[in-house]
Design a protein around this motif. Structure first.
Motif, PDB file in Angstrom:
ATOM      1  N   THR A   1     -35.375  48.845  -8.810  1.00  0.00           N
ATOM      2  CA  THR A   1     -36.296  47.713  -8.722  1.00  0.00           C
ATOM      3  C   THR A   1     -37.418  47.980  -7.729  1.00  0.00           C
ATOM      4  O   THR A   1     -38.556  47.619  -7.954  1.00  0.00           O
ATOM      5  CB  THR A   1     -35.526  46.439  -8.313  1.00  0.00           C
ATOM      6  OG1 THR A   1     -34.540  46.165  -9.311  1.00  0.00           O
ATOM      7  CG2 THR A   1     -36.457  45.247  -8.206  1.00  0.00           C
ATOM      8  N   GLU A   2     -37.090  48.624  -6.619  1.00  0.00           N
ATOM      9  CA  GLU A   2     -38.065  48.837  -5.547  1.00  0.00           C
ATOM     10  C   GLU A   2     -38.639  50.257  -5.547  1.00  0.00           C
ATOM     11  O   GLU A   2     -38.002  51.203  -6.018  1.00  0.00           O
ATOM     12  CB  GLU A   2     -37.384  48.610  -4.187  1.00  0.00           C
ATOM     13  CG  GLU A   2     -36.795  47.226  -4.008  1.00  0.00           C
ATOM     14  CD  GLU A   2     -37.763  46.243  -3.398  1.00  0.00           C
ATOM     15  OE1 GLU A   2     -38.946  46.578  -3.245  1.00  0.00           O
ATOM     16  OE2 GLU A   2     -37.328  45.125  -3.074  1.00  0.00           O
TER      17      GLU A   2
ATOM     18  N   ARG B   1     -36.158  41.116 -15.990  1.00  0.00           N
ATOM     19  CA  ARG B   1     -36.383  40.341 -14.771  1.00  0.00           C
ATOM     20  C   ARG B   1     -35.059  39.753 -14.303  1.00  0.00           C
ATOM     21  O   ARG B   1     -34.197  39.427 -15.117  1.00  0.00           O
ATOM     22  CB  ARG B   1     -37.376  39.205 -15.033  1.00  0.00           C
ATOM     23  CG  ARG B   1     -38.811  39.650 -15.273  1.00  0.00           C
ATOM     24  CD  ARG B   1     -39.710  38.453 -15.554  1.00  0.00           C
ATOM     25  NE  ARG B   1     -39.357  37.788 -16.807  1.00  0.00           N
ATOM     26  CZ  ARG B   1     -38.761  36.610 -16.891  1.00  0.00           C
ATOM     27  NH1 ARG B   1     -38.411  35.951 -15.773  1.00  0.00           N
ATOM     28  NH2 ARG B   1     -38.485  36.077 -18.068  1.00  0.00           N
TER      29      ARG B   1
ATOM     30  N   ASN C   1     -33.146  37.394 -10.758  1.00  0.00           N
ATOM     31  CA  ASN C   1     -33.346  36.696  -9.495  1.00  0.00           C
ATOM     32  C   ASN C   1     -32.059  36.677  -8.694  1.00  0.00           C
ATOM     33  O   ASN C   1     -31.109  37.404  -9.030  1.00  0.00           O
ATOM     34  CB  ASN C   1     -33.886  35.282  -9.722  1.00  0.00           C
ATOM     35  CG  ASN C   1     -34.885  34.891  -8.629  1.00  0.00           C
ATOM     36  OD1 ASN C   1     -34.620  35.055  -7.431  1.00  0.00           O
ATOM     37  ND2 ASN C   1     -36.034  34.369  -9.034  1.00  0.00           N
TER      38      ASN C   1
ATOM     39  N   GLY D   1     -34.699  44.602  -4.743  1.00  0.00           N
ATOM     40  CA  GLY D   1     -35.611  43.474  -4.643  1.00  0.00           C
ATOM     41  C   GLY D   1     -35.708  42.823  -3.280  1.00  0.00           C
ATOM     42  O   GLY D   1     -36.141  41.677  -3.163  1.00  0.00           O
TER      43      GLY D   1
ATOM     44  N   SER E   1     -37.766  43.240  -0.922  1.00  0.00           N
ATOM     45  CA  SER E   1     -39.130  42.915  -0.506  1.00  0.00           C
ATOM     46  C   SER E   1     -39.539  41.508  -0.936  1.00  0.00           C
ATOM     47  O   SER E   1     -40.228  40.798  -0.196  1.00  0.00           O
ATOM     48  CB  SER E   1     -40.117  43.944  -1.067  1.00  0.00           C
ATOM     49  OG  SER E   1     -40.107  43.932  -2.479  1.00  0.00           O
ATOM     50  N   LYS E   2     -39.107  41.068  -2.128  1.00  0.00           N
ATOM     51  CA  LYS E   2     -39.448  39.722  -2.602  1.00  0.00           C
ATOM     52  C   LYS E   2     -38.798  38.660  -1.724  1.00  0.00           C
ATOM     53  O   LYS E   2     -39.360  37.588  -1.499  1.00  0.00           O
ATOM     54  CB  LYS E   2     -39.001  39.558  -4.059  1.00  0.00           C
ATOM     55  CG  LYS E   2     -39.760  40.432  -5.042  1.00  0.00           C
ATOM     56  CD  LYS E   2     -41.193  39.941  -5.204  1.00  0.00           C
ATOM     57  CE  LYS E   2     -42.010  40.848  -6.110  1.00  0.00           C
ATOM     58  NZ  LYS E   2     -41.620  40.764  -7.511  1.00  0.00           N
TER      59      LYS E   2
ATOM     60  N   GLN F   1     -40.840  38.503   1.491  1.00  0.00           N
ATOM     61  CA  GLN F   1     -42.141  37.893   1.215  1.00  0.00           C
ATOM     62  C   GLN F   1     -42.036  36.375   1.115  1.00  0.00           C
ATOM     63  O   GLN F   1     -42.922  35.642   1.571  1.00  0.00           O
ATOM     64  CB  GLN F   1     -42.726  38.467  -0.074  1.00  0.00           C
ATOM     65  CG  GLN F   1     -43.172  39.918   0.033  1.00  0.00           C
ATOM     66  CD  GLN F   1     -43.397  40.558  -1.322  1.00  0.00           C
ATOM     67  OE1 GLN F   1     -43.437  39.876  -2.359  1.00  0.00           O
ATOM     68  NE2 GLN F   1     -43.535  41.872  -1.350  1.00  0.00           N
ATOM     69  N   ALA F   2     -40.954  35.896   0.513  1.00  0.00           N
ATOM     70  CA  ALA F   2     -40.778  34.455   0.346  1.00  0.00           C
ATOM     71  C   ALA F   2     -40.674  33.750   1.699  1.00  0.00           C
ATOM     72  O   ALA F   2     -41.320  32.718   1.933  1.00  0.00           O
ATOM     73  CB  ALA F   2     -39.531  34.179  -0.489  1.00  0.00           C
TER      74      ALA F   2
ATOM     75  N   PHE G   1     -37.161  32.183  -4.717  1.00  0.00           N
ATOM     76  CA  PHE G   1     -37.696  33.543  -4.680  1.00  0.00           C
ATOM     77  C   PHE G   1     -38.358  33.912  -6.002  1.00  0.00           C
ATOM     78  O   PHE G   1     -37.917  33.490  -7.073  1.00  0.00           O
ATOM     79  CB  PHE G   1     -36.573  34.552  -4.387  1.00  0.00           C
ATOM     80  CG  PHE G   1     -35.775  34.226  -3.159  1.00  0.00           C
ATOM     81  CD1 PHE G   1     -36.317  34.414  -1.896  1.00  0.00           C
ATOM     82  CD2 PHE G   1     -34.485  33.717  -3.259  1.00  0.00           C
ATOM     83  CE1 PHE G   1     -35.584  34.115  -0.754  1.00  0.00           C
ATOM     84  CE2 PHE G   1     -33.745  33.411  -2.131  1.00  0.00           C
ATOM     85  CZ  PHE G   1     -34.299  33.607  -0.867  1.00  0.00           C
ATOM     86  N   GLU G   2     -39.395  34.722  -5.902  1.00  0.00           N
ATOM     87  CA  GLU G   2     -40.041  35.234  -7.106  1.00  0.00           C
ATOM     88  C   GLU G   2     -39.112  36.245  -7.779  1.00  0.00           C
ATOM     89  O   GLU G   2     -38.430  37.018  -7.102  1.00  0.00           O
ATOM     90  CB  GLU G   2     -41.364  35.927  -6.728  1.00  0.00           C
ATOM     91  CG  GLU G   2     -42.149  36.453  -7.915  1.00  0.00           C
ATOM     92  CD  GLU G   2     -43.391  37.219  -7.495  1.00  0.00           C
ATOM     93  OE1 GLU G   2     -43.988  37.904  -8.348  1.00  0.00           O
ATOM     94  OE2 GLU G   2     -43.762  37.144  -6.302  1.00  0.00           O
TER      95      GLU G   2
ATOM     96  N   SER H   1     -37.672  39.495  -9.610  1.00  0.00           N
ATOM     97  CA  SER H   1     -37.933  40.931  -9.495  1.00  0.00           C
ATOM     98  C   SER H   1     -37.759  41.578 -10.864  1.00  0.00           C
ATOM     99  O   SER H   1     -37.062  41.051 -11.723  1.00  0.00           O
ATOM    100  CB  SER H   1     -36.971  41.574  -8.497  1.00  0.00           C
ATOM    101  OG  SER H   1     -37.206  41.111  -7.187  1.00  0.00           O
TER     102      SER H   1
END
Length: 328
Positions: A149-150, A165, A167, A203, A205-206, A209-210, A265-266, A268
């Protein structure tokens, strides 16, 4: 100049200039490798490696250029072998997959099971590592496919295809205060110690970021690459766990309460990548489509034919505007 000599210098470079390790990987002797490298340097009239006594200390500027072409040449040799095998043994071969623990443990088992049923004579090799390590394995030809994912988009030599996708879910012990709330917020979550993935994995980083977008600093008390390790420390009361939703097992984890976090969260996206120019055998196309049904042979060939990395990414967005959500 012999192909064997090129394999030797390539392996030595891959092994951090450790000639002994290279010789072991090549199933030959260290003196034999050293001798062949010397013969190649004498034939070319330039040094490929700088020597400090009996040891290789660095790669010369000429060596860097020679190794660049060597990698390409060896990749094409591998492609020639794959073409021959495709016509000789359509259902026999090897497939090396580099991936993270989460993918190997939760996403890949049903895919590998279905693949093995269809191709019992194909030997699978599963390598685990961090996303940068995984991407490098594919870029260097040590793995056919990289799944993560990253941190995969930094390797422009890879054809990157979006797969699905996903979450996150929050895991807590049954008595935890968060279980009393109808709809949790990031501010609610930030009040408690958190156990989650190591930065750069799955994921993460997401997630960071949130919290940053809301001016919150989460109290991350422990990180791990393995969701099962995260669950263990949640059970011990170290903190609340934030994991990929696919990593929650309703039977094995019934002692923990799962709280939906999709609204926090967005999502990933997990990608699969392979070296551009790699000859894909029939069973490799099938593996790709088993892992992500929308990855048809036509789409794969269309994207991989594009030389410019930025143009490839743009075409992927045009052709796969809605990446499917994970089924689990």
């Amino acid at each position: 100049m012999k192909l064997r000599q090129l394999r030797y210098i390539h392996e030595v470079a891959q092994r951090g200039l450790n000639v002994t390790a290279a010789a072991e990987a090549l199933f030959t002797s260290q003196p034999g490798v050293s001798k062949q490298i010397r013969l190649l340097e004498e034939e070319l009239g330039v040094d490929i490696f700088v020597r400090s006594g009996k040891h290789l200390s660095e790669i010369t500027p000429a060596g860097l250029r020679i190794l660049e072409y060597t990698r390409r040449l060896l990749a094409e040799v591998e492609n020639i072998e794959r073409v021959a095998a495709e016509f000789r043994d359509t259902d026999r071969g090897d497939l090396a997959i580099a991936t993270t623990h989460t993918q190997a443990r939760y996403a890949l088992p049903p895919v590998i099971q279905a693949f093995r049923k269809k191709y019992p004579k194909v030997t699978l090799h599963l390598h685990q590592g961090s996303p940068p390590q995984i991407a490098k394995m594919a870029a260097d030809g040590q793995a056919d496919f990289a799944i993560a994912t990253e941190a995969m988009h930094h390797f422009d030599s890879l054809v990157m295809l979006p797969c699905y996708r996903w979450n996150r879910s929050i895991l807590v012990r049954p008595e935890h205060p968060l279980t009393k709330l109808k709809r949790i917020t990031l501010r609610d979550v930030a009040q408690y110690p958190i156990v989650t993935y190591t930065f750069g994995f799955t994921g993460r980083s997401k997630l960071d970021q949130a919290f940053a977008a809301h001016g919150l600093k989460p109290d991350v008390v422990l990180t791990a690459v393995d969701a099962d390790v995260i669950k263990t420390y949640v059970r011990l009361g170290l903190g609340i766990g934030i994991i990929a939703s696919m990593a929650y097992d309703e039977r094995a984890d019934r002692d923990l309460v799962r709280l939906a976090a999709d609204h926090l969260f967005e999502a990933s996206t997990t990608h699969i990548g392979f070296r551009r120019g790699l000859f894909l055998r029939g069973y490799m196309y099938d593996f790709l489509q088993l892992f992500a049904h929308h990855l048809t042979r036509e789409l794969i060939d269309e994207i991989s034919a594009i030389a410019d990395p930025e143009e490839r990414r743009k075409r992927v967005q045009e052709r796969v505007p809605q990446v499917p959500a994970a089924t689990s």
